[in-house]
Write a protein that holds these residues in place. Structure first.
Motif, mmCIF file in Angstrom:
data_model
loop_
_atom_site.group_PDB
_atom_site.id
_atom_site.type_symbol
_atom_site.label_atom_id
_atom_site.label_comp_id
_atom_site.label_asym_id
_atom_site.label_seq_id
_atom_site.Cartn_x
_atom_site.Cartn_y
_atom_site.Cartn_z
ATOM 1 N N ASP A 59 14.329 17.108 -35.556
ATOM 2 C CA ASP A 59 14.959 15.944 -34.739
ATOM 3 C C ASP A 59 14.464 14.133 -35.235
ATOM 4 N N PRO A 60 15.093 13.561 -35.465
ATOM 5 C CA PRO A 60 14.940 12.276 -35.988
ATOM 6 C C PRO A 60 14.023 11.878 -35.686
ATOM 7 N N VAL A 61 13.961 10.764 -34.328
ATOM 8 C CA VAL A 61 13.723 10.479 -33.856
ATOM 9 C C VAL A 61 12.079 10.969 -33.729
ATOM 10 N N ARG A 62 12.740 12.281 -32.145
ATOM 11 C CA ARG A 62 10.869 12.708 -31.804
ATOM 12 C C ARG A 62 10.532 14.165 -33.083
ATOM 13 N N GLN A 63 10.823 13.877 -33.876
ATOM 14 C CA GLN A 63 10.475 15.165 -34.975
ATOM 15 C C GLN A 63 9.962 16.209 -34.673
ATOM 16 N N ILE A 64 10.974 16.968 -33.327
ATOM 17 C CA ILE A 64 10.748 18.434 -32.733
ATOM 18 C C ILE A 64 10.871 19.198 -33.199
ATOM 19 N N ILE A 65 10.975 20.034 -33.936
ATOM 20 C CA ILE A 65 11.835 21.044 -34.832
ATOM 21 C C ILE A 65 12.743 22.021 -33.126
ATOM 22 N N GLU A 66 13.678 21.774 -34.114
ATOM 23 C CA GLU A 66 15.092 22.149 -33.582
ATOM 24 C C GLU A 66 16.104 23.605 -33.796
ATOM 25 N N HIS A 67 15.482 24.434 -35.097
ATOM 26 C CA HIS A 67 16.461 25.426 -35.463
ATOM 27 C C HIS A 67 14.993 25.677 -37.123
ATOM 28 N N ILE A 68 14.998 26.787 -37.186
ATOM 29 C CA ILE A 68 14.306 27.433 -38.371
ATOM 30 C C ILE A 68 15.059 28.354 -38.722
ATOM 31 N N ASP A 69 15.533 28.281 -40.958
ATOM 32 C CA ASP A 69 16.412 29.737 -41.085
ATOM 33 C C ASP A 69 14.970 30.462 -42.096
ATOM 34 N N LEU A 70 15.152 31.313 -42.264
ATOM 35 C CA LEU A 70 13.749 32.023 -42.795
ATOM 36 C C LEU A 70 14.598 32.909 -43.272
ATOM 37 N N ILE A 71 14.498 34.036 -44.635
ATOM 38 C CA ILE A 71 14.676 34.785 -45.753
ATOM 39 C C ILE A 71 13.938 35.901 -45.636
ATOM 40 N N VAL A 72 14.864 37.261 -45.851
ATOM 41 C CA VAL A 72 13.919 37.950 -46.019
ATOM 42 C C VAL A 72 12.956 38.172 -46.951
ATOM 43 N N VAL A 73 12.060 38.420 -47.421
ATOM 44 C CA VAL A 73 11.193 39.086 -48.823
ATOM 45 C C VAL A 73 10.300 40.249 -48.848
ATOM 46 N N LYS A 74 10.639 41.026 -49.795
ATOM 47 C CA LYS A 74 10.107 41.868 -50.583
ATOM 48 C C LYS A 74 8.345 41.474 -51.267
ATOM 49 N N LYS A 75 7.541 42.660 -50.560
ATOM 50 C CA LYS A 75 6.208 42.938 -51.247
ATOM 51 C C LYS A 75 6.958 42.688 -52.954
ATOM 52 N N GLY A 76 6.155 42.074 -53.975
ATOM 53 C CA GLY A 76 6.782 41.788 -55.730
ATOM 54 C C GLY A 76 7.633 41.170 -55.791
ATOM 55 N N GLU A 77 8.635 40.659 -54.543
ATOM 56 C CA GLU A 77 9.655 39.977 -54.996
ATOM 57 C C GLU A 77 9.473 38.948 -55.615
ATOM 58 N N LYS A 78 10.216 38.546 -56.813
ATOM 59 C CA LYS A 78 10.477 36.585 -56.886
ATOM 60 C C LYS A 78 10.960 35.569 -56.055
ATOM 61 N N ALA B 176 16.087 30.608 -34.775
ATOM 62 C CA ALA B 176 16.128 30.239 -36.106
ATOM 63 C C ALA B 176 16.385 31.563 -36.058
ATOM 64 N N VAL B 177 17.475 31.311 -37.771
ATOM 65 C CA VAL B 177 17.933 32.937 -38.090
ATOM 66 C C VAL B 177 17.708 33.363 -39.171
ATOM 67 N N ILE B 178 17.304 35.221 -39.207
ATOM 68 C CA ILE B 178 16.888 35.511 -40.412
ATOM 69 C C ILE B 178 18.020 36.134 -41.070
ATOM 70 N N TYR B 179 18.050 34.938 -42.746
ATOM 71 C CA TYR B 179 18.764 35.826 -43.998
ATOM 72 C C TYR B 179 18.545 36.697 -44.743
ATOM 73 N N GLY B 180 18.819 37.599 -45.801
ATOM 74 C CA GLY B 180 18.863 37.869 -46.387
ATOM 75 C C GLY B 180 19.186 39.516 -46.524
ATOM 76 N N HIS B 181 19.032 40.140 -47.767
ATOM 77 C CA HIS B 181 19.260 41.237 -48.600
ATOM 78 C C HIS B 181 20.382 42.078 -48.062
ATOM 79 N N GLY B 182 21.566 41.404 -47.657
ATOM 80 C CA GLY B 182 22.605 42.055 -47.264
ATOM 81 C C GLY B 182 22.882 42.287 -46.160
ATOM 82 N N SER B 183 21.859 41.834 -44.837
ATOM 83 C CA SER B 183 21.799 42.615 -43.922
ATOM 84 C C SER B 183 22.879 41.047 -43.462
ATOM 85 N N GLU B 184 23.123 41.174 -42.259
ATOM 86 C CA GLU B 184 24.063 39.894 -41.548
ATOM 87 C C GLU B 184 22.782 39.544 -40.516
#
Length: 214
Positions: A85-104, A36-44
């Motif tokens: 994976d389109p055939v086996r339906q196994i999760i290969e990768h996830i993208d995540l985005i950082v959120v803060k409390k109160g953020e929309k 997985a990769v974590i994105y967001g809030h100006g961080s690498e």
């Protein structure tokens, strides 16, 4: 109490990832984890691995919010993209985005129908989701629309639907969401008609065979 249990269910321990590439990803998945990769809030972007079984259960619900423990530091992240994976339906990768409390955040929320429309009619979902802006830590699982007793011709537009507290509708208020109508009848041939059609086809086949023999 239920909210506390739900929060605990979404607690996930993530591990920093140092190896990359297809070969490394295969090894990670073979070990029961998900890259997985974590994105967001100006961080690498940060590369991590997640426990596959636990996260797979959490992802059964739309717009999953994870309470990550990354090297002992807590962080709230929203699942933005899941690659399978389109055939086996196994999760290969996830993208995540950082959120803060109160953020929309902007999310697609499933529409759930409850009740039964008037006898002889059906209620069709023209829009299966609504695009809403909601608080990141209070993302509703669905939007409930009651169709109990609604008669033929009734239409429910997006602007008429009661939204969860704090949610803002982002699609056109005139978008058709529910349409109540009488299903079209399909005339099926009677048993006698089917038999007659079958006999006629057999007669045609016999005639064709006789002509071929001559």
């Amino acid at each position: 109490m239920a909210d506390a249990k739900k929060k605990d269910d979404n607690k996930v321990v993530a591990e920093a990832r140092e190896s990359f590439g297809k070969g490394a990803a295969r090894k990670i998945r073979a070990a029961g984890k998900i890259p997985a990769v974590i994105y967001g809030h100006g961080s690498e972007p940060r590369h991590v691995t997640l426990p596959a079984h636990q996260v797979g259960l959490i992802l059964r619900k739309a717009n999953a919010l994870l309470d990550l423990d990354v090297d002992g530091k807590g962080e709230l992240v929203l699942v933005k993209d899941v690659q399978k994976d389109p055939v086996r339906q196994i999760i290969e990768h996830i993208d995540l985005i950082v959120v803060k409390k109160g953020e929309k955040v902007v999310v697609e929320i499933p529409v759930h129908l409850t009740g039964e429309s008037f006898a002889g009619t059906i209620a069709d979902l023209d829009a299966k989701t609504l695009q809403l802006e909601v608080e990141a830590t209070h993302i509703p699982e669905n939007v409930v629309v009651d169709v109990e007793g609604l008669e033929e011709g009734t239409q429910i537009l997006a602007g008429a639907i009661e939204l969860p507290r704090g949610a803002t509708l982002l699609i056109d208020a005139d978008t058709l969401v529910v349409n109540v109508h009488v299903p079209q009848k399909v005339d099926l041939p009677e048993e006698g008609e089917e038999a007659a059609e079958a006999e006629a086809e057999e007669g045609t086949e016999e005639t064709t065979s006789d002509e071929a023999a001559e």
